[in-house]
Scaffold this motif. Structure first.
Motif, PDB file in Angstrom:
ATOM      1  N   TYR A  66       0.855  -1.191   0.000  1.00  0.00           N
ATOM      2  CA  TYR A  66       0.000   0.000   0.000  1.00  0.00           C
ATOM      3  C   TYR A  66       0.883   1.230   0.000  1.00  0.00           C
ATOM      4  O   TYR A  66       1.870   1.297   0.752  1.00  0.00           O
ATOM      5  CB  TYR A  66      -0.898   0.013   1.245  1.00  0.00           C
ATOM      6  CG  TYR A  66      -1.700   1.286   1.398  1.00  0.00           C
ATOM      7  CD1 TYR A  66      -2.790   1.544   0.580  1.00  0.00           C
ATOM      8  CD2 TYR A  66      -1.356   2.231   2.356  1.00  0.00           C
ATOM      9  CE1 TYR A  66      -3.523   2.711   0.709  1.00  0.00           C
ATOM     10  CE2 TYR A  66      -2.078   3.400   2.497  1.00  0.00           C
ATOM     11  CZ  TYR A  66      -3.159   3.640   1.673  1.00  0.00           C
ATOM     12  OH  TYR A  66      -3.875   4.799   1.808  1.00  0.00           O
ATOM     13  N   PHE A  67       0.565   2.189  -0.863  1.00  0.00           N
ATOM     14  CA  PHE A  67       1.332   3.428  -0.946  1.00  0.00           C
ATOM     15  C   PHE A  67       0.381   4.613  -0.922  1.00  0.00           C
ATOM     16  O   PHE A  67      -0.625   4.621  -1.634  1.00  0.00           O
ATOM     17  CB  PHE A  67       2.166   3.465  -2.238  1.00  0.00           C
ATOM     18  CG  PHE A  67       2.820   4.790  -2.499  1.00  0.00           C
ATOM     19  CD1 PHE A  67       3.941   5.172  -1.771  1.00  0.00           C
ATOM     20  CD2 PHE A  67       2.311   5.661  -3.439  1.00  0.00           C
ATOM     21  CE1 PHE A  67       4.541   6.403  -1.992  1.00  0.00           C
ATOM     22  CE2 PHE A  67       2.902   6.896  -3.680  1.00  0.00           C
ATOM     23  CZ  PHE A  67       4.021   7.265  -2.955  1.00  0.00           C
ATOM     24  N   LYS A  68       0.694   5.604  -0.090  1.00  0.00           N
ATOM     25  CA  LYS A  68      -0.076   6.848  -0.056  1.00  0.00           C
ATOM     26  C   LYS A  68       0.885   7.986  -0.347  1.00  0.00           C
ATOM     27  O   LYS A  68       1.862   8.186   0.367  1.00  0.00           O
ATOM     28  CB  LYS A  68      -0.726   7.055   1.306  1.00  0.00           C
ATOM     29  CG  LYS A  68      -1.551   8.329   1.370  1.00  0.00           C
ATOM     30  CD  LYS A  68      -2.188   8.499   2.723  1.00  0.00           C
ATOM     31  CE  LYS A  68      -2.968   9.801   2.707  1.00  0.00           C
ATOM     32  NZ  LYS A  68      -2.547  10.715   3.716  1.00  0.00           N
ATOM     33  N   GLY A  69       0.636   8.709  -1.434  1.00  0.00           N
ATOM     34  CA  GLY A  69       1.508   9.807  -1.831  1.00  0.00           C
ATOM     35  C   GLY A  69       0.728  11.084  -2.052  1.00  0.00           C
ATOM     36  O   GLY A  69      -0.503  11.098  -2.028  1.00  0.00           O
ATOM     37  N   ARG A  70       1.465  12.172  -2.280  1.00  0.00           N
ATOM     38  CA  ARG A  70       0.853  13.480  -2.528  1.00  0.00           C
ATOM     39  C   ARG A  70       1.637  14.224  -3.597  1.00  0.00           C
ATOM     40  O   ARG A  70       2.843  14.052  -3.709  1.00  0.00           O
ATOM     41  CB  ARG A  70       0.832  14.337  -1.262  1.00  0.00           C
ATOM     42  CG  ARG A  70      -0.033  13.815  -0.158  1.00  0.00           C
ATOM     43  CD  ARG A  70      -0.122  14.822   0.960  1.00  0.00           C
ATOM     44  NE  ARG A  70      -1.133  15.826   0.633  1.00  0.00           N
ATOM     45  CZ  ARG A  70      -1.295  16.941   1.322  1.00  0.00           C
ATOM     46  NH1 ARG A  70      -0.525  17.233   2.331  1.00  0.00           N
ATOM     47  NH2 ARG A  70      -2.241  17.799   0.978  1.00  0.00           N
ATOM     48  N   GLN A  71       0.929  15.057  -4.336  1.00  0.00           N
ATOM     49  CA  GLN A  71       1.544  15.993  -5.260  1.00  0.00           C
ATOM     50  C   GLN A  71       0.551  17.150  -5.441  1.00  0.00           C
ATOM     51  O   GLN A  71      -0.560  17.108  -4.908  1.00  0.00           O
ATOM     52  CB  GLN A  71       1.879  15.329  -6.593  1.00  0.00           C
ATOM     53  CG  GLN A  71       0.655  14.915  -7.393  1.00  0.00           C
ATOM     54  CD  GLN A  71       1.013  14.158  -8.633  1.00  0.00           C
ATOM     55  OE1 GLN A  71       1.192  12.955  -8.577  1.00  0.00           O
ATOM     56  NE2 GLN A  71       1.102  14.829  -9.754  1.00  0.00           N
ATOM     57  N   TRP A 118      -2.948   0.253  -4.106  1.00  0.00           N
ATOM     58  CA  TRP A 118      -2.944  -1.083  -3.514  1.00  0.00           C
ATOM     59  C   TRP A 118      -2.368  -2.072  -4.521  1.00  0.00           C
ATOM     60  O   TRP A 118      -2.645  -1.978  -5.709  1.00  0.00           O
ATOM     61  CB  TRP A 118      -4.365  -1.542  -3.176  1.00  0.00           C
ATOM     62  CG  TRP A 118      -4.876  -1.045  -1.871  1.00  0.00           C
ATOM     63  CD1 TRP A 118      -5.718   0.007  -1.659  1.00  0.00           C
ATOM     64  CD2 TRP A 118      -4.599  -1.588  -0.584  1.00  0.00           C
ATOM     65  NE1 TRP A 118      -5.964   0.156  -0.333  1.00  0.00           N
ATOM     66  CE2 TRP A 118      -5.298  -0.805   0.355  1.00  0.00           C
ATOM     67  CE3 TRP A 118      -3.814  -2.648  -0.138  1.00  0.00           C
ATOM     68  CZ2 TRP A 118      -5.243  -1.064   1.725  1.00  0.00           C
ATOM     69  CZ3 TRP A 118      -3.760  -2.904   1.226  1.00  0.00           C
ATOM     70  CH2 TRP A 118      -4.470  -2.121   2.136  1.00  0.00           C
ATOM     71  N   MET A 119      -1.594  -3.019  -4.052  1.00  0.00           N
ATOM     72  CA  MET A 119      -1.111  -4.113  -4.889  1.00  0.00           C
ATOM     73  C   MET A 119      -1.214  -5.404  -4.082  1.00  0.00           C
ATOM     74  O   MET A 119      -0.707  -5.495  -2.963  1.00  0.00           O
ATOM     75  CB  MET A 119       0.334  -3.883  -5.319  1.00  0.00           C
ATOM     76  CG  MET A 119       0.785  -4.805  -6.458  1.00  0.00           C
ATOM     77  SD  MET A 119       1.216  -6.480  -5.984  1.00  0.00           S
ATOM     78  CE  MET A 119       2.767  -6.231  -5.191  1.00  0.00           C
ATOM     79  N   LEU A 120      -1.915  -6.387  -4.635  1.00  0.00           N
ATOM     80  CA  LEU A 120      -2.074  -7.698  -4.003  1.00  0.00           C
ATOM     81  C   LEU A 120      -1.666  -8.767  -5.003  1.00  0.00           C
ATOM     82  O   LEU A 120      -1.919  -8.623  -6.201  1.00  0.00           O
ATOM     83  CB  LEU A 120      -3.529  -7.928  -3.590  1.00  0.00           C
ATOM     84  CG  LEU A 120      -4.137  -6.942  -2.601  1.00  0.00           C
ATOM     85  CD1 LEU A 120      -5.639  -7.133  -2.516  1.00  0.00           C
ATOM     86  CD2 LEU A 120      -3.507  -7.118  -1.240  1.00  0.00           C
ATOM     87  N   GLY A 121      -1.043  -9.815  -4.519  1.00  0.00           N
ATOM     88  CA  GLY A 121      -0.648 -10.856  -5.453  1.00  0.00           C
ATOM     89  C   GLY A 121      -0.270 -12.168  -4.799  1.00  0.00           C
ATOM     90  O   GLY A 121       0.590 -12.200  -3.933  1.00  0.00           O
ATOM     91  N   ASN A 129      -3.400  -4.485  -9.181  1.00  0.00           N
ATOM     92  CA  ASN A 129      -3.060  -3.114  -8.802  1.00  0.00           C
ATOM     93  C   ASN A 129      -4.296  -2.234  -8.905  1.00  0.00           C
ATOM     94  O   ASN A 129      -5.055  -2.337  -9.873  1.00  0.00           O
ATOM     95  CB  ASN A 129      -1.977  -2.544  -9.730  1.00  0.00           C
ATOM     96  CG  ASN A 129      -0.660  -3.243  -9.558  1.00  0.00           C
ATOM     97  OD1 ASN A 129       0.075  -2.962  -8.635  1.00  0.00           O
ATOM     98  ND2 ASN A 129      -0.372  -4.182 -10.448  1.00  0.00           N
ATOM     99  N   LYS A 130      -4.450  -1.352  -7.926  1.00  0.00           N
ATOM    100  CA  LYS A 130      -5.547  -0.382  -7.963  1.00  0.00           C
ATOM    101  C   LYS A 130      -5.034   0.937  -7.414  1.00  0.00           C
ATOM    102  O   LYS A 130      -4.500   0.988  -6.312  1.00  0.00           O
ATOM    103  CB  LYS A 130      -6.734  -0.863  -7.140  1.00  0.00           C
ATOM    104  CG  LYS A 130      -7.914   0.089  -7.205  1.00  0.00           C
ATOM    105  CD  LYS A 130      -9.123  -0.447  -6.470  1.00  0.00           C
ATOM    106  CE  LYS A 130     -10.287   0.507  -6.618  1.00  0.00           C
ATOM    107  NZ  LYS A 130     -11.483   0.008  -5.909  1.00  0.00           N
TER     108      LYS A 130
END
Length: 193
Positions: A139-144, A156-159, A183-184
């Motif tokens: 899980y990644f939370k970013g900003r720009q 989100w990435m599940l595998g 990936n979502k």
């Protein structure tokens, strides 16, 4: 100040749990600091920001290892988390009449990254080998910023994955593996994308 700490608990000779914390920094580059426009691409003009602060990362890693060497069964759990203070991101503005994009690096808070992995292996006697079942979740939370509006990104990435190792003879080793990734990504701006 860059603290670090480690705790390890040996449950038994082949079973252990550990957790580690470490802090580190990332310095802004010279091109990110210099307030001189880079006009090598007329449609994408980059400018530095001399007021940038260094990134400060908090890193946590946890591991659980459960080994059973006599039965040839193993379970591994792995987890990492990184939270970044003063993350360097782009502040972009687009001139809608000319199509020129201007970009400047700025500091933001609220950027996180989580990674986890699980793996279990056991013998498959009739195939003279082992099978390994696993999976991962990230899980990644970013900003720009785009035209002075904050754009928050969540990914989100599940595998799952599976691997089969076989040794039918002393001179032959066969390995087969496959994995699938889902990936979502969601954006706070233009959420339909």
């Amino acid at each position: 100040l860059l603290p670090n700490a480690r705790f390890q608990y040996n449950i038994s000779r082949f079973k252990s749990f550990s957790i580690t914390y470490a802090a580190n920094t990332n310095q802004p580059s010279m091109s990110q600091l210099q307030p001189v426009p880079d006009r090598t691409n007329a449609l994408y003009i980059r400018n530095g920001n001399p007021g940038l602060k260094q990134e400060y990362n908090h890193n946590v890693q946890a591991n659980l290892n459960l080994l059973s060497p006599y039965k040839n069964k193993n379970l591994f759990l792995f987890f990492t988390m990184q939270a970044t203070r003063n993350k360097i991101v782009n502040y972009d503005s687009v001139n809608l009449q000319t199509g020129v994009r201007y970009s400047k690096p700025v500091n933001v808070n609220g950027v996180y990254n989580f990674n986890s992995n699980i793996s279990y292996s056991m013998p498959v006697r009739f195939l003279k080998g082992t099978i390994e079942l696993g999976g991962r979740a990230n899980y990644f939370k970013g900003r720009q910023f785009i035209n002075s509006l904050a754009n928050n990104t969540k990914t989100w990435m599940l595998g799952p994955e599976i691997r089969l190792d076989m040794n039918p003879t002393d001179k032959l080793n066969i390995s087969l593996s496959t994995n699938l990734d889902y990936n979502k990504t969601k954006y706070s701006l233009q959420s339909k994308l």
